[in-house]
Enzyme design. Structure first.
Site, PDB file in Angstrom:
ATOM      1  N   HIS A  29       0.836  -1.173  -0.073  1.00 14.18           N
ATOM      2  CA  HIS A  29       0.060   0.183  -0.194  1.00 14.18           C
ATOM      3  C   HIS A  29       0.880   1.259   0.005  1.00 14.18           C
ATOM      4  O   HIS A  29       0.682   2.235  -0.872  1.00 14.18           O
ATOM      5  CB  HIS A  29      -1.076   0.096   1.335  1.00 14.18           C
ATOM      6  CG  HIS A  29      -1.824  -0.858   1.305  1.00 14.18           C
ATOM      7  ND1 HIS A  29      -2.050  -1.827   2.412  1.00 14.18           N
ATOM      8  CD2 HIS A  29      -2.868  -1.448   0.552  1.00 14.18           C
ATOM      9  CE1 HIS A  29      -2.965  -2.703   2.229  1.00 14.18           C
ATOM     10  NE2 HIS A  29      -3.555  -2.465   1.252  1.00 14.18           N
ATOM     11  N   SER A  47      -2.919  -7.852   3.172  1.00  3.56           N
ATOM     12  CA  SER A  47      -3.259  -7.616   4.927  1.00  3.56           C
ATOM     13  C   SER A  47      -3.933  -9.129   5.250  1.00  3.56           C
ATOM     14  O   SER A  47      -3.293  -9.235   6.514  1.00  3.56           O
ATOM     15  CB  SER A  47      -4.430  -6.635   4.736  1.00  3.56           C
ATOM     16  OG  SER A  47      -3.861  -5.250   4.326  1.00  3.56           O
ATOM     17  N   LYS A  57     -15.434  -8.382   3.793  1.00  8.27           N
ATOM     18  CA  LYS A  57     -14.326  -8.713   4.390  1.00  8.27           C
ATOM     19  C   LYS A  57     -14.538  -8.683   6.032  1.00  8.27           C
ATOM     20  O   LYS A  57     -14.807  -7.919   6.661  1.00  8.27           O
ATOM     21  CB  LYS A  57     -12.967  -8.102   4.249  1.00  8.27           C
ATOM     22  CG  LYS A  57     -12.383  -8.452   2.759  1.00  8.27           C
ATOM     23  CD  LYS A  57     -11.117  -7.386   2.579  1.00  8.27           C
ATOM     24  CE  LYS A  57     -10.650  -7.486   1.187  1.00  8.27           C
ATOM     25  NZ  LYS A  57      -9.417  -6.594   0.891  1.00  8.27           N
ATOM     26  N   ARG A  72      -2.516  -5.800  -8.121  1.00  3.46           N
ATOM     27  CA  ARG A  72      -1.032  -6.675  -7.719  1.00  3.46           C
ATOM     28  C   ARG A  72      -0.771  -7.909  -8.869  1.00  3.46           C
ATOM     29  O   ARG A  72       0.225  -7.867  -9.195  1.00  3.46           O
ATOM     30  CB  ARG A  72      -1.413  -7.375  -6.329  1.00  3.46           C
ATOM     31  CG  ARG A  72      -0.809  -6.742  -5.228  1.00  3.46           C
ATOM     32  CD  ARG A  72      -1.494  -7.118  -4.084  1.00  3.46           C
ATOM     33  NE  ARG A  72      -2.835  -7.346  -4.125  1.00  3.46           N
ATOM     34  CZ  ARG A  72      -3.537  -7.731  -2.896  1.00  3.46           C
ATOM     35  NH1 ARG A  72      -3.124  -7.778  -1.784  1.00  3.46           N
ATOM     36  NH2 ARG A  72      -5.080  -8.044  -3.031  1.00  3.46           N
TER      37      ARG A  72
HETATM   38  O1  PNS Z   1      -8.825  -2.775   0.325  1.00  6.49           O
HETATM   39  P1  PNS Z   1      -9.931  -3.367  -0.187  1.00  6.49           P
HETATM   40  O2  PNS Z   1     -10.575  -4.295   0.885  1.00  6.49           O
HETATM   41  O3  PNS Z   1      -9.625  -3.924  -1.510  1.00  6.49           O
HETATM   42  O4  PNS Z   1     -10.855  -2.259  -0.384  1.00  6.49           O
HETATM   43  C1  PNS Z   1     -12.332  -2.161  -0.926  1.00  6.49           C
HETATM   44  C2  PNS Z   1     -13.220  -0.709  -0.570  1.00  6.49           C
HETATM   45  C3  PNS Z   1     -13.024  -0.457   0.834  1.00  6.49           C
HETATM   46  C4  PNS Z   1     -12.408   0.198  -1.460  1.00  6.49           C
HETATM   47  C5  PNS Z   1     -14.631  -1.344  -1.144  1.00  6.49           C
HETATM   48  O5  PNS Z   1     -15.099  -2.290  -0.308  1.00  6.49           O
HETATM   49  C6  PNS Z   1     -15.315  -0.228  -1.310  1.00  6.49           C
HETATM   50  O6  PNS Z   1     -15.215   0.756  -1.987  1.00  6.49           O
HETATM   51  N1  PNS Z   1     -16.069   0.139  -0.053  1.00  6.49           N
HETATM   52  C7  PNS Z   1     -16.868   1.207   0.259  1.00  6.49           C
HETATM   53  C8  PNS Z   1     -18.299   1.250  -0.137  1.00  6.49           C
HETATM   54  C9  PNS Z   1     -18.635   1.127  -1.607  1.00  6.49           C
HETATM   55  O7  PNS Z   1     -18.364   2.139  -2.149  1.00  6.49           O
HETATM   56  N2  PNS Z   1     -19.260   0.128  -2.214  1.00  6.49           N
HETATM   57  C10 PNS Z   1     -19.091   0.031  -3.488  1.00  6.49           C
HETATM   58  C11 PNS Z   1     -18.156  -0.311  -4.408  1.00  6.49           C
HETATM   59  S1  PNS Z   1     -18.594  -0.601  -6.047  1.00  6.49           S
END
Ligand code: PNS
Length: 164
Positions: free
Chosen positions: A24, A134, A48, A97
């Site tokens: 990150h 993570s 998650k 990645r």
């Molecule tokens: O590090 P991650 O878990 O891959 O991040 C994913 C994250 C937090 C960016 C995604 O789950 C997210 O955007 N969450 C916020 C809610 C949202 O906007 N959901 C719609 C995504 S299309």
């Protein structure tokens, strides 16, 4: 001013960061070198099961990017597109990645674009970081593995506190 490259370009890098790791940090450093302002947001990923609370994740991020003057950290519980609008971000930035990341990331990028018109820019991770995740770092730390080369020092300390 979405997409207007003639002025200050502000990007939003959202993620779970549970916890933030060196992969990150590499993406944040790259974004900070490419764009005028970077907002890193610790967010909720409902798919998650995490370990750290949102405020702990924000705190770990804040100390880990203190060396980057054009990076700001925040936490947000809600939609990425709403935060992007609130912060007047020009683009969302995500790290990639491997090919396995791509399908989900592409779908999220398309969903966010359909919802608000914002585009997502992908930054490929360097090969030295591309195995970092993570969930594996949490697992290693939980069972006493040495993750000190994979995360910023304050995160290694926090993981030790969490798992002993
Ligand atoms: O590090 P991650 O878990 O891959 O991040 C994913 C994250 C937090 C960016 C995604 O789950 C997210 O955007 N969450 C916020 C809610 C949202 O906007 N959901 C719609 C995504 S299309």
């Amino acid at each position: 001013m979405s997409g207007d490259l003639s002025t200050v370009t502000r990007v939003l890098y959202p993620g779970s960061f549970d916890p933030v790791h060196n992969g990150h940090i590499e993406i944040i450093e790259t974004a900070a070198s490419l764009f005028d302002e970077v907002i890193v947001a610790a967010m909720v990923n409902t798919t998650k099961d995490g370990v750290f609370q949102l405020d702990d994740r924000e705190e770990m991020l804040t100390v880990s990017v203190a060396h980057l003057s054009n990076v700001r950290v925040k936490m947000f519980s809600g939609l990425v597109v709403d935060l992007a609008q609130e912060e007047d971000a020009d683009f969302i930035v995500k790290g990639l990645r491997a090919v396995s990341d791509f399908e989900n990331e592409l779908q999220m990028a398309q969903m966010n674009n359909a919802a608000s018109g914002i585009h997502t820019l992908f930054i490929p991770s360097a090969s030295r970081s591309s195995f970092l995740a993570s969930k594996f770092i949490r697992d290693f730390a939980r069972w006493g593995g040495d993750i000190s080369a994979m995360v910023p020092e304050p995160v290694a300390i926090k993981l030790k506190e969490q798992f002993g």
